[in-house]
Scaffold this active site. Structure first.
Site, PDB file in Angstrom:
ATOM      1  N   ASN A  41       0.841  -1.202   0.000  1.00 48.12           N
ATOM      2  CA  ASN A  41       0.000   0.000   0.000  1.00 48.12           C
ATOM      3  C   ASN A  41       0.874   1.249   0.000  1.00 48.12           C
ATOM      4  O   ASN A  41       1.944   1.284   0.618  1.00 48.12           O
ATOM      5  CB  ASN A  41      -1.007   0.000   1.159  1.00 48.12           C
ATOM      6  CG  ASN A  41      -0.404  -0.193   2.530  1.00 48.12           C
ATOM      7  OD1 ASN A  41       0.642  -0.819   2.675  1.00 48.12           O
ATOM      8  ND2 ASN A  41      -1.052   0.340   3.543  1.00 48.12           N
ATOM      9  N   GLU A  43       0.318   5.175   0.705  1.00 45.65           N
ATOM     10  CA  GLU A  43      -0.621   6.193   1.174  1.00 45.65           C
ATOM     11  C   GLU A  43      -0.181   7.591   0.738  1.00 45.65           C
ATOM     12  O   GLU A  43       0.919   7.788   0.216  1.00 45.65           O
ATOM     13  CB  GLU A  43      -0.753   6.107   2.699  1.00 45.65           C
ATOM     14  CG  GLU A  43      -1.300   4.753   3.134  1.00 45.65           C
ATOM     15  CD  GLU A  43      -1.572   4.659   4.627  1.00 45.65           C
ATOM     16  OE1 GLU A  43      -1.109   5.523   5.399  1.00 45.65           O
ATOM     17  OE2 GLU A  43      -2.264   3.693   5.004  1.00 45.65           O
ATOM     18  N   GLU A  54      -3.026  -4.573  -3.164  1.00 44.68           N
ATOM     19  CA  GLU A  54      -3.518  -5.447  -4.238  1.00 44.68           C
ATOM     20  C   GLU A  54      -3.443  -4.738  -5.588  1.00 44.68           C
ATOM     21  O   GLU A  54      -3.007  -5.298  -6.592  1.00 44.68           O
ATOM     22  CB  GLU A  54      -4.971  -5.871  -3.967  1.00 44.68           C
ATOM     23  CG  GLU A  54      -5.154  -6.737  -2.731  1.00 44.68           C
ATOM     24  CD  GLU A  54      -5.375  -5.932  -1.449  1.00 44.68           C
ATOM     25  OE1 GLU A  54      -4.863  -4.801  -1.340  1.00 44.68           O
ATOM     26  OE2 GLU A  54      -6.056  -6.464  -0.561  1.00 44.68           O
ATOM     27  N   CYS A  90     -10.543  -2.955  -4.805  1.00 49.84           N
ATOM     28  CA  CYS A  90      -9.567  -3.963  -5.231  1.00 49.84           C
ATOM     29  C   CYS A  90     -10.245  -5.227  -5.742  1.00 49.84           C
ATOM     30  O   CYS A  90      -9.754  -5.868  -6.664  1.00 49.84           O
ATOM     31  CB  CYS A  90      -8.614  -4.285  -4.087  1.00 49.84           C
ATOM     32  SG  CYS A  90      -7.460  -2.938  -3.759  1.00 49.84           S
TER      33      CYS A  90
END
Ligand code: THU
Length: 127
Positions: A41, A43, A54, A90
């Site tokens: 991930n 951010e 994902e 996702c």
């Protein structure tokens, strides 16, 4: 193969940029050609710009191999050891490239696996 994917997901999780949630996530995808791609991930201070692990993995595979990739399986790992299934966005992106994909993730009562259409019934498709 499941173990291999889970290991790849746990490894890439360490690269996550997650200073806002402090929730580090890794994902690994197995393609029908046998190749594995991973992502974490990423951010942003503008929270909505966040990209989940994902989607990072899937976009990275498309960037490398082009749009004809087919996802056979996805594994997700997180650094809190808590339940973490792919978010709705996702799921739709997994479905785009893997309408028959199996997803491995941490459920509320331990490891789980589910077909993408269990997680996303009636996923959207143009044609
Ligand atoms: N996140 C993922 O990367 N994948 C998931 O399956 C669930 C959530 C990320 C997004 C955000 O950076 C953080 O986890 C907290 O929501």
């Amino acid at each position: 193969m499941r173990r291999k994917l889970e290991k790849a997901a746990a490894k890439v999780m360490k690269n996550a940029h997650a200073p806002y949630s402090n929730f580090h996530v890794g994902a690994a995808i197995l393609l029908t050609n046998g190749k594995i791609f991973s992502g974490c991930n990423v951010e942003n201070a503008s929270y909505g710009m966040t990209n989940c692990a994902e989607r990072t993995a899937i976009f990275s595979a498309v960037a490398r191999l082009g749009p004809k990739i087919e996802i056979r399986a996805v594994a997700v790992a997180n650094d809190h050891g808590v339940a973490c299934s792919p978010c709705g966005a996702c799921r739709q992106v997994i479905y785009e490239f893997g309408p028959d994909a199996t997803v491995f993730f941490q459920g509320a009562h331990g490891p789980k696996q589910a077909h993408i259409t269990e997680l996303l019934p009636e996923g959207f498709r143009l044609q």
